[in-house]
Enzyme design. Structure first.
Site, PDB file in Angstrom:
ATOM      1  N   ALA A 282       0.855  -1.179   0.000  1.00  0.00           N
ATOM      2  CA  ALA A 282       0.000   0.000   0.000  1.00  0.00           C
ATOM      3  C   ALA A 282       0.894   1.232   0.000  1.00  0.00           C
ATOM      4  O   ALA A 282       2.059   1.156   0.389  1.00  0.00           O
ATOM      5  CB  ALA A 282      -0.868  -0.010   1.249  1.00  0.00           C
TER       6      ALA A 282
ATOM      7  N   GLY B 292       0.584  -5.192   0.690  1.00  0.00           N
ATOM      8  CA  GLY B 292      -0.494  -5.191  -0.301  1.00  0.00           C
ATOM      9  C   GLY B 292      -0.043  -5.760  -1.638  1.00  0.00           C
ATOM     10  O   GLY B 292      -0.868  -6.294  -2.394  1.00  0.00           O
TER      11      GLY B 292
ATOM     12  N   GLU C  39       3.698  -5.620   7.363  1.00  0.00           N
ATOM     13  CA  GLU C  39       2.792  -4.659   8.003  1.00  0.00           C
ATOM     14  C   GLU C  39       3.056  -4.479   9.493  1.00  0.00           C
ATOM     15  O   GLU C  39       2.991  -3.363  10.001  1.00  0.00           O
ATOM     16  CB  GLU C  39       1.326  -5.084   7.788  1.00  0.00           C
ATOM     17  CG  GLU C  39       0.798  -4.783   6.386  1.00  0.00           C
ATOM     18  CD  GLU C  39       1.088  -5.903   5.391  1.00  0.00           C
ATOM     19  OE1 GLU C  39       1.952  -6.767   5.670  1.00  0.00           O
ATOM     20  OE2 GLU C  39       0.450  -5.927   4.325  1.00  0.00           O
TER      21      GLU C  39
HETATM   22  C1  3H9 Z   1       0.542  -2.450   3.272  1.00  0.00           C
HETATM   23  O1  3H9 Z   1       0.838  -2.846   2.186  1.00  0.00           O
HETATM   24  C2  3H9 Z   1      -0.839  -2.603   3.876  1.00  0.00           C
HETATM   25  C3  3H9 Z   1      -1.717  -3.583   3.167  1.00  0.00           C
HETATM   26  O2  3H9 Z   1      -1.666  -4.861   3.763  1.00  0.00           O
HETATM   27  C4  3H9 Z   1      -3.184  -3.231   3.282  1.00  0.00           C
HETATM   28  C5  3H9 Z   1      -3.671  -2.028   2.649  1.00  0.00           C
HETATM   29  C6  3H9 Z   1      -5.150  -1.927   2.697  1.00  0.00           C
HETATM   30  N1  3H9 Z   1       4.660   3.479   0.251  1.00  0.00           N
HETATM   31  O3  3H9 Z   1      13.349   1.632   0.496  1.00  0.00           O
HETATM   32  P1  3H9 Z   1      13.763   2.441  -0.656  1.00  0.00           P
HETATM   33  C7  3H9 Z   1       9.446   4.885  -0.996  1.00  0.00           C
HETATM   34  S1  3H9 Z   1       1.653  -1.579   4.202  1.00  0.00           S
HETATM   35  C8  3H9 Z   1       5.140   4.683  -0.076  1.00  0.00           C
HETATM   36  O4  3H9 Z   1      14.853   3.434  -0.480  1.00  0.00           O
HETATM   37  P2  3H9 Z   1      14.853   0.130  -1.981  1.00  0.00           P
HETATM   38  C9  3H9 Z   1      10.544   5.234  -0.011  1.00  0.00           C
HETATM   39  O5  3H9 Z   1      10.085   6.106   0.992  1.00  0.00           O
HETATM   40  C10 3H9 Z   1       3.106  -1.467   3.188  1.00  0.00           C
HETATM   41  N2  3H9 Z   1       6.448   4.912  -0.374  1.00  0.00           N
HETATM   42  O6  3H9 Z   1      14.098   1.521  -1.933  1.00  0.00           O
HETATM   43  C11 3H9 Z   1      11.567   5.884  -0.918  1.00  0.00           C
HETATM   44  O7  3H9 Z   1      11.120   7.216  -1.205  1.00  0.00           O
HETATM   45  P3  3H9 Z   1      12.149   8.407  -1.501  1.00  0.00           P
HETATM   46  C12 3H9 Z   1       3.885  -2.693   3.272  1.00  0.00           C
HETATM   47  C13 3H9 Z   1       7.272   3.874  -0.325  1.00  0.00           C
HETATM   48  O8  3H9 Z   1      15.022  -0.225  -3.410  1.00  0.00           O
HETATM   49  C14 3H9 Z   1      11.441   5.067  -2.210  1.00  0.00           C
HETATM   50  O9  3H9 Z   1      10.142   4.456  -2.159  1.00  0.00           O
HETATM   51  N3  3H9 Z   1       5.096  -2.538   2.453  1.00  0.00           N
HETATM   52  C15 3H9 Z   1       6.842   2.587   0.018  1.00  0.00           C
HETATM   53  O10 3H9 Z   1      16.039   0.168  -1.087  1.00  0.00           O
HETATM   54  C16 3H9 Z   1      12.476   3.981  -2.347  1.00  0.00           C
HETATM   55  O11 3H9 Z   1      12.446   3.172  -1.180  1.00  0.00           O
HETATM   56  C17 3H9 Z   1       6.270  -2.212   2.971  1.00  0.00           C
HETATM   57  O12 3H9 Z   1       6.425  -1.995   4.151  1.00  0.00           O
HETATM   58  C18 3H9 Z   1       5.466   2.402   0.306  1.00  0.00           C
HETATM   59  N4  3H9 Z   1       4.956   1.194   0.626  1.00  0.00           N
HETATM   60  O13 3H9 Z   1      13.846  -0.917  -1.320  1.00  0.00           O
HETATM   61  C19 3H9 Z   1       7.398  -2.168   1.991  1.00  0.00           C
HETATM   62  N5  3H9 Z   1       7.896   1.745  -0.007  1.00  0.00           N
HETATM   63  O14 3H9 Z   1      12.893   7.941  -2.733  1.00  0.00           O
HETATM   64  C20 3H9 Z   1       8.262  -0.991   2.229  1.00  0.00           C
HETATM   65  C21 3H9 Z   1       8.956   2.488  -0.367  1.00  0.00           C
HETATM   66  O15 3H9 Z   1      11.268   9.578  -1.676  1.00  0.00           O
HETATM   67  N6  3H9 Z   1       9.297  -0.806   1.225  1.00  0.00           N
HETATM   68  N7  3H9 Z   1       8.592   3.776  -0.554  1.00  0.00           N
HETATM   69  O16 3H9 Z   1      13.028   8.467  -0.259  1.00  0.00           O
HETATM   70  C22 3H9 Z   1      10.449  -1.485   1.230  1.00  0.00           C
HETATM   71  O17 3H9 Z   1      10.675  -2.398   1.991  1.00  0.00           O
HETATM   72  C23 3H9 Z   1      11.504  -1.033   0.249  1.00  0.00           C
HETATM   73  O18 3H9 Z   1      11.147   0.256  -0.193  1.00  0.00           O
HETATM   74  C24 3H9 Z   1      11.675  -1.936  -0.979  1.00  0.00           C
HETATM   75  C25 3H9 Z   1      12.660  -1.233  -1.973  1.00  0.00           C
HETATM   76  C26 3H9 Z   1      12.287  -3.277  -0.567  1.00  0.00           C
HETATM   77  C27 3H9 Z   1      10.390  -2.168  -1.699  1.00  0.00           C
END
Ligand code: 3H9
Length: 648
Positions: free
Chosen positions: A62, A101, A124
């Site tokens: 999400a 998500g 989450e």
């Molecule tokens: C969820 O999904 C709830 C659902 O179950 C239900 C819904 C109803 N949203 O980490 P990076 C941004 S909860 C918005 O440096 P990498 C991050 O801030 C979600 N922004 O890259 C950064 O921005 P900026 C569950 C996000 O390649 C940029 O993307 N998901 C999100 O080292 C790059 O991020 C998670 O918790 C997001 N969800 O790693 C996953 N994610 O460039 C969280 C990232 O402006 N994400 N951003 O500073 C991660 O673990 C890592 O970002 C990922 C990539 C492994 C994907």
């Protein structure tokens, strides 16, 4: 911008989502997916659909930035159900990571295939919430309850191979993922389709299973893992729709809690800190060979961390015996990693191959970076930098790991001052995540950028700090200890102070932590400052050290310790020693004790910001979380204080 594109090849639609940077499921993406499912259902030329993503990853979840706003339709659980109910089977083709998500969307698809390097997870709980689009309901139907509990309540990512084995993936495909997934879809159409995830059976688990799972989930210290467990249990005992309703209700209830807000704050702070905006256009210097001066606990930890990142390391010590001890200490760290199963035998051997030692500085002629980690004595450190000035390349970055000394005084007169930097590691340096990066007045931007690049390579959390005694972390520590002593002086029993901080979420209270680390180092610093004529007030800790109580290593500090037992016992000796200095017993509620100490941390943080030592409140929060055990789910002292007192 077009979020979804679609091409059709021999009956297979290939839908590509492109929503940089991580294909998060914004309201617009959810709408686009819904509309695409409608369009493709109505298209007689389409028999199956492959869902792929552009960029570095599949859907990362999400859009966390939308979490502060009211939910907008279509809601994600409905989109997942729409994909599952599509007339044409969808195949999720996962590269990078399918998280939260993103994995829930994939579980709505009839099949999931992935590149060998892909990861999946439901992180989450690390954001203080539970999955909100069927993660607790569909996952156990695909992998069984025990594996689902592990995935959901830990928030850990699974590599593709493990997800395949568990049944979360249908195939791991080599080569071009999109083409391979289209081939998979074609082959799948030749057979009967498997049941969608929601239709798969799930048996209830015995009571003992839930009792054990609750014990593990409670260890996280915050509400989300236990709440996720309740949802999983409901999934196994109630019909699908009822479990979905329970999950959604829990997700919405947790989303605005202070814990979830704190964890979101940390999430974004951790992503911002390693890449400061001021250095965005600055290329770091290349790092391949690193020199580490000093093979004590700190130097050995730094050397091990550098080897783990694949850097060649030369360890320098003053004589053969010290060098042998230093190298043995690094090797012992490698052995420990292998014993814990974190290192294969081949990788263990490679770690040693890239490590060498010397008692002479001439081995550093080719070093790209040298980190000085010798005893905290200005004269010794100055002598080291004079040697480095003579032996190192003019473009080699020269760094000091000093914790308290002014780096300017240590490097004065060494040629090329633009290459000097403070790199303050925390002990044990191969474990602790925090790295304070301290630029000197002449430090060149690319040298500062090199410090941040090193932190990323080592998997550390870098925070920039200005020059002052103790930088950010140890200065706050000093103020916190003074506040803790102040509470004791006014009559709060020290065991109550420690218990209150444990209840707040720290693993140890401030007095227990001093006993573990030793009281003598800070004492010697105070004595040194007094000898220099500074006005350093007497502390209660001084009384203890003078009485020979330096902590666990001397069998007692603030507490007594029985032989071979690390559990602190209230000490009548200490009570007698402190009696003339403390008021009559005056217990405080634990919340008030925690508020006083966290308030002291935040007040010192404010002073650091005002002096320009710290650059942002979130940096201070990261220092406390990654260097001093501040509970993540409280967001750090600046976040916690702002929540309590919005004027801060
Ligand atoms: C969820 O999904 C709830 C659902 O179950 C239900 C819904 C109803 N949203 O980490 P990076 C941004 S909860 C918005 O440096 P990498 C991050 O801030 C979600 N922004 O890259 C950064 O921005 P900026 C569950 C996000 O390649 C940029 O993307 N998901 C999100 O080292 C790059 O991020 C998670 O918790 C997001 N969800 O790693 C996953 N994610 O460039 C969280 C990232 O402006 N994400 N951003 O500073 C991660 O673990 C890592 O970002 C990922 C990539 C492994 C994907």
């Amino acid at each position: 911008m077009t979020l979804l594109t679609c091409r059709i090849d021999a009956g297979i639609a290939c839908v590509t989502l492109d929503n940089p940077p991580v294909n998060a499921l914004s309201a617009a993406v959810r709408r686009a997916l819904w509309d695409m499912a409608e369009t493709l259902d109505a298209d007689p030329a389409v028999r199956a659909v492959v869902l792929t993503c552009a960029g570095r990853t599949f859907i990362a979840g999400a859009d966390v930035r939308e979490f502060g706003q009211p939910p907008v339709e279509p809601h994600l659980p409905d989109v997942v159900a729409r994909l599952e109910g599509a007339a044409k089977p969808w195949v999720a083709a996962i590269h990078g990571a399918a998280l939260g998500g993103g994995l829930e969307v994939a579980m709505g698809c009839r099949f999931r295939v992935a590149a060998p390097t892909a990861r999946v997870g439901l992180p989450e709980v690390t954001l203080g919430i539970v999955p909100g689009a069927s993660g607790t309901v569909r996952t156990p139907r695909l992998v069984g309850m025990a594996a689902a509990v592990d995935l959901v309540t830990s928030g850990r990512h699974w590599p593709a191979a493990k997800a395949l084995e568990a049944g979360l993936l249908d195939a791991v495909l080599d080569g071009d993922l999109t083409e391979a997934a289209m081939g998979f879809a074609r082959r799948a159409l030749e057979k009967d389709l498997p049941d969608p995830a929601s239709a798969r059976p799930l048996s209830p688990m015995p009571e003992e299973f839930w009792t054990e799972a609750r014990k593990t989930a409670a260890r996280a210290g915050h509400a989300a893992p236990l709440a996720a467990l309740d949802c999983l249990r409901c999934a196994s005992e109630a019909p699908f729709a009822e479990a979905m309703a329970k999950e959604r209700e829990t997700f919405l209830a947790l989303r605005p809690t202070p814990e979830a807000q704190a964890l979101r704050h940390v999430f974004f702070a951790e992503r911002a800190a390693p890449r400061p905006a001021a250095l965005k256009e600055v290329a770091p210097r290349a790092l391949q060979r690193v020199g580490v001066i000093g093979g004590g606990t700190m130097g050995a930890g730094i050397a091990a961390a550098c080897r783990e990142a694949g850097l060649e390391v030369v360890l320098i010590e003053r004589d053969d015996a010290a060098l042998a001890r230093g190298l043995a200490a690094v090797e012992a760290i490698f052995d420990g990693a292998m014993a814990r199963g974190k290192l294969s035998q081949a990788d263990r051997a490679a770690r040693s191959d890239g490590l060498s030692g010397s008692t002479g500085y001439d081995r550093l002629a080719e070093a790209d970076l040298v980190i000085e980690a010798v005893f905290e004595d200005a004269a010794v450190k100055r002598a080291v930098f004079a040697e480095l000035g003579r032996h190192c390349r003019a473009d080699a970055v020269l760094a000091t790991n000093t914790s308290y000394l002014d780096p300017r005084g240590l490097t004065e007169g060494v040629p090329h001052p633009e290459r000097m930097l403070g790199l303050h590691f925390f002990s044990p340096a191969h474990v602790m995540k925090l790295l304070e990066i301290v630029p000197l007045p002449d430090t060149a931007p690319e040298v500062l950028a090199t410090g941040f690049a090193l932190a990323r390579a080592l998997g550390k959390m870098p925070v920039q700090a200005g020059i002052c005694e103790g930088f950010i972390g140890n200065r706050i520590l000093k103020r916190t200890r003074a506040e803790a002593e102040q509470l004791v002086r006014r009559g709060v029993p020290l065991a109550q102070v420690d218990a209150a901080m444990r209840a707040y979420g720290f693993r140890m209270g401030p007095f227990e932590a001093q006993d573990l680390g030793g009281l003598d180092i800070a004492y010697l610093q105070r004595e040194g400052a007094r000898a220099d004529g500074q006005d350093v007030p007497e502390t209660l800790g001084d009384l203890l050290v003078r009485a020979g109580r330096k902590g666990q290593k001397t069998g007692g500090g603030w507490y007594d310790y029985a032989e071979g037992d690390r559990r602190p016992q209230v000490s009548p000796t200490v009570e007698a020693l402190l009696a003339p200095h403390v008021a009559a017993a005056d217990p405080l509620p634990p919340e008030a004790i925690a508020a006083a100490l966290v308030g002291a941390m935040a007040a010192e943080g404010q002073a650091l910001l005002a002096e320009g030592i710290a650059q942002a409140p979130a940096d201070i929060d990261l220092v406390k979380i990654h260097g001093y055990g501040f509970p993540r789910w409280k967001g750090g002292p600046m976040f916690a204080a702002a929540l309590e007192m919005p004027s801060i």
